[in-house]
Design an enzyme around this catalytic site. Structure first.
Site, mmCIF file in Angstrom:
data_model
loop_
_atom_site.group_PDB
_atom_site.id
_atom_site.type_symbol
_atom_site.label_atom_id
_atom_site.label_comp_id
_atom_site.label_asym_id
_atom_site.label_seq_id
_atom_site.Cartn_x
_atom_site.Cartn_y
_atom_site.Cartn_z
ATOM 1 C CB SER A 75 -8.260 3.544 2.731
ATOM 2 O OG SER A 75 -7.438 3.002 3.753
ATOM 3 C CE LYS B 84 -3.909 1.978 2.654
ATOM 4 N NZ LYS B 84 -4.781 1.822 3.834
ATOM 5 C CB SER C 31 -8.602 0.883 5.755
ATOM 6 O OG SER C 31 -9.345 2.021 5.473
#
Ligand code: GLN
Length: 486
Positions: free
Chosen positions: A154, A79, A178
């Protein structure tokens, strides 16, 4: 032969050990899949293929020298929120464009020590604010199970990349859901460890009292392997817990006879998708068949969790994001004086949702409103944590849905932030209480979209959650990769 995306990390490692494949071949396999499929999925913001191949050569030399390790030579997607030396780290924000960190986050350092392969940077909501990855300032990631739908957020890029077989495993972060929510919507395993279990050093901060790092993987065994690598005390993070970390792979395969599973009644609300409800109910019978005992529990302050979270996370975000001023990192827009430069930089560099949260957070912290909102939210947070303490007196783990719905259409909730915020109604309380929680695939809805089951554990008891998840996964044997990506 099975494809690499159908194997556990352990199985792939065994092939590497036996020299049936090389790390370069494995890395090239994933790079080629990214080239072929990621134009549709858009999980990667940047593919670091040259770096990956360099790391692969290095790992091969280490193997020749006799080195071994649980994920040596295994390709990961990361990420875009973890500082990684020499690799642009943007948090999917224009304000961090061009920011190249001079150091590695602790989790990245740990993965490097184990000689992982860094395939590239995965898309996310800007500064991890969102539930659909539509708040990325660069691109919208698609759900591999239906490209017209969102992957969740997210950590949507991480979940989509794992689900489409575009990496062996990924790292994500979870402030209010997330990791678990996108894992659920994309049909992969995702774990948010206990607050303090994994060091946050080098993680771009959103809401520091809630943020935790964790793995997204295609199965529970891989989750345990990644957890073994990243968990543990770190003097560089003052909230890191100085407790020994068990070998999480040791709990896999143990039975769950007599395990008490609490079902909080507040998590089975009207308005929940009936397919989700049915999938969770069916899952409970799987646990019961394996000897677990279902007990009813209550978490009475659940209804205040979303409101509490949006006071606390915006307050912390407004403070954390004050550092982006055009001087220290990334973007700078010139102005007539320094204040004008700050204003122009922040106006241009931050997206709509980030600005909304900075404004809200500044408001709840301002004198005159601090007691009414921020202090009050802190008190309610304590009540929510006490609910869990009480519930755990009569059970060992809790089982709930992850998300009230399956993946929604791209654009469906963008105009209405409040409905978007409700996507995390079942995950947020876990962050407020600092507990570990994970999402395990448990079925599909009528349109073939994945549904996840949430397991919540006592503080630092990730091992028991994985033990239960592993039993469940072995019984259910749910399809991991959509046919279009095979
Ligand atoms: N969707 C939640 C939010 O927008 C949670 C995000 C997260 O866990 N990073 O804040």
């Amino acid at each position: 032969m099975k494809k690499f995306y159908d194997m556990t990390i352990q199985e792939t490692r065994n092939l590497l050990r036996k020299r049936e494949i090389t790390v370069t071949e494995l890395t090239s396999f994933y790079i080629e899949r990214i080239q072929r499929y990621d134009k549709d999925v858009k999980a990667y913001l940047r593919v670091t293929d040259e770096k990956a191949l360099e790391m692969a050569h290095y790992a091969e030399r280490k193997i020749e020298q006799g080195e071994d390790g649980p994920f040596l030579g295994i390709p990961f997607g990361i990420k875009d929120i973890f500082c990684t030396e020499g690799i642009e780290t943007t948090c999917a924000s224009q304000i961090l464009k061009g920011f190249i960190p001079p150091y590695d986050a602790t989790v990245i350092k740990k993965l490097k020590d184990g000689r992982f392969i860094h395939l590239g940077r995965l898309n996310m909501d800007e500064f991890a604010m969102g539930s659909s990855t539509e708040n990325s300032s660069f691109q919208t990631t698609k759900n591999p199970w239906d490209l017209s739908r969102i992957p969740g957020g997210s950590s949507g890029g991480s979940a989509a990349a794992v689900a489409a077989g575009l990496c062996a495993a990924a790292l994500g972060t979870d402030t209010g859901g997330s990791i678990r929510q996108p894992a659920s919507l994309c049909g992969v395993v995702g774990m948010k460890p206990t607050y303090g279990r994994v060091s946050r050093y080098g993680l771009v901060a959103f809401a520091s009292s809630l943020d935790q790092i964790g793995p997204l993987t295609r199965n529970v065994t891989d989750c345990a392997i990644v957890m073994n690598a990243i968990a543990g005390f770190d003097p560089m993070d003052s909230t890191s817990i100085p407790q020994p970390v068990p070998d999480y792979t040791k709990c896999l395969g143990k039975d769950i006879k007599g395990l008490k599973i609490g079902i909080p009644k507040e998590y089975f609300i009207t308005g929940m998708d009936p397919d989700v409800m049915r999938a969770i109910e069916e899952s409970l019978t799987v646990f019961e068949k394996q000897g677990a005992i279902i007990v009813d529990v209550s978490l009475p302050h659940t209804e205040y969790a979303v409101a509490t979270y949006y006071v606390i996370c915006t307050a912390e975000a407004s403070s954390n994001l004050a550092r982006y001023d055009g001087v220290k990192y990334g973007l700078r827009t010139e102005g007539k004086d320094i204040i004008d430069m700050y204003k122009k930089t922040r106006l241009k560099g931050f997206g709509k949702e980030v600005k909304r949260r900075i404004i809200l957070g500044t408001y709840v912290l301002s004198s005159g409103y601090y007691d009414a909102y921020y202090r009050k939210a802190g008190k309610v947070r304590t009540l929510i944590r006490r609910d869990f303490d009480k519930a755990f007196k009569s059970c060992d783990i809790l089982v709930t849905p992850v998300s009230p719905t399956t993946a929604f259409k791209i654009g469906e909730k963008m105009e209405d932030p409040l409905t978007m915020y409700l996507s995390d109604i079942f995950t947020i309380p876990v962050n407020l209480a600092g507990l570990p929680g994970m999402s395990v695939p448990c079925g599909f809805d009528a349109s073939g979209l994945p549904i996840g089951l949430q397991i919540i554990g006592k503080p630092l008891d990730e091992a028991l959650m994985m033990q239960a998840a592993y039993v469940f996964e072995s019984e259910k044997n749910i399809k991991k990769i959509p046919d279009t990506f095979r």
